[in-house]
Structures are given as structure tokens and as C-alpha cells.
Design an enzyme around this catalytic site. Structure first.
Site, PDB file in Angstrom:
ATOM      1  N   PHE A  54      -3.457 -32.081  39.451  1.00 22.17           N
ATOM      2  CA  PHE A  54      -3.156 -31.556  38.114  1.00 22.17           C
ATOM      3  C   PHE A  54      -2.061 -30.509  38.208  1.00 22.17           C
ATOM      4  O   PHE A  54      -1.791 -29.782  37.312  1.00 22.17           O
ATOM      5  CB  PHE A  54      -4.420 -30.959  37.450  1.00 22.17           C
ATOM      6  CG  PHE A  54      -5.143 -29.929  38.275  1.00 22.17           C
ATOM      7  CD1 PHE A  54      -4.797 -28.586  38.202  1.00 22.17           C
ATOM      8  CD2 PHE A  54      -6.178 -30.284  39.129  1.00 22.17           C
ATOM      9  CE1 PHE A  54      -5.458 -27.618  38.952  1.00 22.17           C
ATOM     10  CE2 PHE A  54      -6.866 -29.333  39.869  1.00 22.17           C
ATOM     11  CZ  PHE A  54      -6.506 -28.006  39.778  1.00 22.17           C
ATOM     12  N   TYR A  57      -1.533 -18.362  47.405  1.00 22.98           N
ATOM     13  CA  TYR A  57      -2.527 -17.880  46.461  1.00 22.98           C
ATOM     14  C   TYR A  57      -3.678 -17.105  47.080  1.00 22.98           C
ATOM     15  O   TYR A  57      -4.520 -16.580  46.359  1.00 22.98           O
ATOM     16  CB  TYR A  57      -3.063 -19.055  45.642  1.00 22.98           C
ATOM     17  CG  TYR A  57      -1.993 -19.665  44.761  1.00 22.98           C
ATOM     18  CD1 TYR A  57      -1.660 -19.078  43.551  1.00 22.98           C
ATOM     19  CD2 TYR A  57      -1.292 -20.790  45.164  1.00 22.98           C
ATOM     20  CE1 TYR A  57      -0.668 -19.598  42.748  1.00 22.98           C
ATOM     21  CE2 TYR A  57      -0.288 -21.327  44.370  1.00 22.98           C
ATOM     22  CZ  TYR A  57       0.028 -20.734  43.164  1.00 22.98           C
ATOM     23  OH  TYR A  57       1.018 -21.254  42.378  1.00 22.98           O
TER      24      TYR A  57
END
Length: 409
Positions: free
Chosen positions: A409, A123
Site C-alpha cells: 500500500f 522509520y
């Protein structure tokens, strides 16, 4: 065939989530786990890429709020459930989803995006910087001893069923959220995640257990854990699998750690991800026998540089011009004058000469105060233009308490 990106229709969630599971190895989850993720999924903030009738990419957002240095709570949607099918690598699927997400986040006025990465090198090219680390440990409780603070003996402990202790644990967690950068406010229904305990994922350990710490009749801490029994010819050598341990004061924290150290038939405590400055490290007699190791955790992306830098406070007075590069979100590029201190900050466009030059990825890494601008400069990722600006800015950006992400998450 041309691919198409769409917002997730709840009616196709099973297929969408199934493709995510397939991309991560294809091992089916327990019904209670997939059922919880179905309820937590914000379909209106989730997207998929279709190739004809087939879903070939998935991505979602959770509408989190995160504590930043200074204690403010800032909207920071969590990027989640990102996958690309192996048949569609190197065709721009991931890039298209990252583009759509960041455009949508900007449109809603949220200044930050955050994520945890299956692989840390994915990322950075989209502007995410590694902002927090988590510490993992395997503590040899046969050889390590604890020195506990005054008042520890006055703390009482009570074991409850994990589900029965949820409300008390959440009340403690909520008090801690404003005290540490990187912590996430608990969204509705997310209190179910810490007590999720599918039998098929215990790997030989017991069901989850919960112990509350109490002082003067009030719950002041909690620990959730399981025990994995083991024996050899010398006797028992079980492992305590620590899921989480939180407390509001030193005595409650020490009482919970001492409880774990004294559990019969065990000789190791294996922790999940803990803060790198977790106080337990200063209770133990021999840190070498705790086998502490670090791993990247939360990745941060400034979506609106000005708003994000204004949202946090700074530990020292600061007046610096940052020249920012951000090819993936070009609206952030240019020079920004950041002024601030412990009470707040302002950040606005300027034509003044730059003091520091850096990319938005580096700003994301330094944003929560756990990574120093000076260290990034040492790696050649931040450039000092005005002499002295780096030292001043680096000191101001740092947090007195290490940032930490408490749950995935």
C-alpha cells in the site's frame, strides 16, 4: 521560506501525487494505476508540506483493519505515499509529517500504525519496528518435484478472466484474513489492486491470468500469475511470475501449485512476497533449488501501548511489567503491567518494579508474533530485569502462524 503543513485538498491531488512520483524517480505511471490510487487516497487523512506554492512533502493514511494474534481485527492505519523532495532534505519535513500523523491517529483512538518502507532504516527513529518478513523464491521446476496430499486429484481447476474471478477470489481472501496476523481486511475498491495489470509494467510477460480451484462446486482457492516466455538453443525456459496464490485447504493449495509446475514451456516459478512459513516449502523435493530469500515487509508502531497490547491474545499465560521508552510519543513511556493468555489480555499503568525494559520499536517488532523478544534481547535491544521474565514473555508473544502482509500500500 517557512514551510506549512496542510490537509490535502482533493483539488490539488494531481500536483501532490506528481511530487510523490518525482521523489520516487519521476517515471510516470500508467493512467489506470494513478487513477486507482487517486480513488483510493483518503484525502482527509492525507497531508502535504508546502514551501510557498510548492509541495515539498507528502504523506497519507489508509484506514485499514489488521488481524492480530488471537484473530481479532484491530484498527491499524497504513502510512503511505511518504516523500520529501530532494531540495528539502534535513529540514524537518519528514519529522513534521510523522508527528502530525501519530498525533492524529492517537486522537482517533486507533492503537496502531503500520507501513512498508522504501528503505528499512528510515522509520525506526519514529518508533516503527520490523514485524514481518516476506519470502521470495525462484523455483527450478525442471529439477524440483512436488509431493501432494491426499485429495489433491479431487480438486478441479478452472481458468477465468482476472476481473471475472474477483468476487470468488475475494471471498476466499476474506475467509483467510482472520487466520493469520498481519493480514489486512480488504477496504472497498481495494479488490481492484490485485488485478491491476498495466501493459507497460509487464516487463515482457503475458497479461495477468487467473485460475480457480473448486471442490464440491465451491471455490476453495485461486492463483493469479503471468508467463514470461524465453528460449535458448536448448529449448523453452519461460518464467511463471506468481502474483498471489491462496487456498482454504491443503488439497486446493497443492492442486494450484501442481498446476503451476506443469505449465508447458516454463522452467521457473518466481514468487512475489509469500509467508515465511508458506506450506509450499514442504511440498517440494529440493528446497535448495527454490532460492528462498527474505525481505522486511510490515513495520508496526504502537500508538497506544496499553490498548494495542490488550487487543491481541498470547499463546501462554503472561504476567509481566514492561518498562517502555518512547521519546517520540512520550505518552507511552513508563511501566505497564501486561497480563494475558489465549483468551485475551489487560494492560494498565503500574508503579511495580519492571521485569523487562525495552523501547516501543521493539514492542512493534514483536507485536505480531513473528519476532521473538528473546532474539531482540540477544541483540541488546530488550533487557531482562527479573530472571525468567524474558523466556516467559517471549514464548507468550510468539504466534503459531507467521505474520504476513498480503499486499502493499
Amino acid at each position: 521560506m517557512t514551510t506549512e503543513l496542510r490537509v490535502l485538498d482533493p483539488a490539488v491531488w494531481d500536483d501532490w501525487y506528481g511530487k510523490l512520483v518525482l521523489a520516487f524517480g519521476g517515471v510516470p505511471e500508467a493512467p489506470e494505476e494513478s487513477g486507482l490510487w487517486r480513488e483510493l487516497t483518503e484525502c482527509e487523512r492525507s497531508i502535504g508540506v508546502w514551501d510557498g506554492a510548492d509541495i515539498v512533502g507528502t504523506a497519507g493514511l489508509f484506514s485499514f483493519r489488521m488481524t492480530v494474534p488471537g484473530g481479532a481485527s484491530v484498527a491499524a492505519p497504513g502510512v503511505t505515499m511518504v516523500s520529501v523532495q530532494a531540495t528539502h532534505r534535513r529540514r524537518g519535513v519528514l519529522r513534521s509529517m510523522m508527528r502530525r500523523q501519530l498525533d492524529d491517529i492517537r486522537a482517533t483512538g486507533e492503537p496502531l500504525a503500520v507501513l512498508t518502507a522504501s528503505e528499512p532504516d528510515i522509520y525506526g527513529r519514529f518508533g516503527y519496528g520490523i514485524a514481518t518478513q516476506s519470502a521470495y523464491a525462484e523455483i527450478d521446476t525442471d529439477r524440483v518435484r512436488l509431493t501432494v496430499p491426499e485429495g489433491t486429484d479431487r480438486v478441479s481447476l478452472r481458468e477465468v478472466a482476472p476481473a471475472d474471478g474477483t468476487a470468488a477470489c475475494e471471498a476466499v481472501y476474506a475467509q483467510l484474513v482472520p487466520t493469520r496476523p498481519g493480514m489486512l481486511e480488504r477496504l472497498p475498491e481495494w479488490e481492484r489492486l490485485p488485478v491491476l495489470d498495466p501493459p507497460g509494467e509487464r516487463e515482457g510477460a503475458s497479461p495477468l491470468r487467473c485460475v480457480l480451484a473448486e471442490s464440491d462446486g465451491e471455490v476453495t482457492g485461486y492463483v493469479r500469475f503471468a508467463i514470461k516466455p524465453d528460449w535458448d538453443l536448448a529449448g523453452p525456459k519461460g518464467t511463471i511470475v506468481l502474483r498471489d496464490l491462496e487456498a482454504l485447504d491443503p488439497a486446493s493449495r497443492a492442486a494450484l501449485w501442481r498446476f503451476l509446475f506443469e505449465i508447458d514451456l516454463t522452467s521457473v516459478i518466481r514468487t512475489g512476497g509469500r509467508p515465511v512459513d508458506d506450506p509450499w516449502q514442504h511440498l517440494v523435493s529440493d528446497i535448495r533449488r527454490c532460492q528462498v530469500r527474505l525481505r522486511d515487509s510490515l513495520h508496526v508502531r504502537l500508538v497506544d501501548v496499553g490498548a494495542a497490547l490488550e487487543a491481541r491474545a498470547y499463546t501462554a499465560p503472561l504476567d509481566v511489567v514492561l518498562e517502555v521508552t518512547d521519546p517520540f510519543c512520550p505518552w507511552n513511556e513508563g511501566r505497564w503491567r501486561l497480563t494475558g493468555d489465549a483468551k485475551g489480555a489487560s494492560c494498565a499503568r503500574t508503579s511495580d518494579a519492571p521485569d523487562l525494559r525495552l523501547g516501543v520499536r521493539e514492542l512493534g517488532a514483536a507485536y505480531l508474533g513473528g519476532v521473538s523478544l528473546d532474539a531482540l534481547a540477544g541483540a541488546g535491544r530488550v533487557r531482562e530485569v527479573r530472571e525468567g521474565a524474558l523466556e516467559t514473555a517471549s514464548a507468550a508473544f510468539l504466534s503459531t502462524r507467521a505474520p504476513w502482509l498480503p499486499h502493499g500500500f
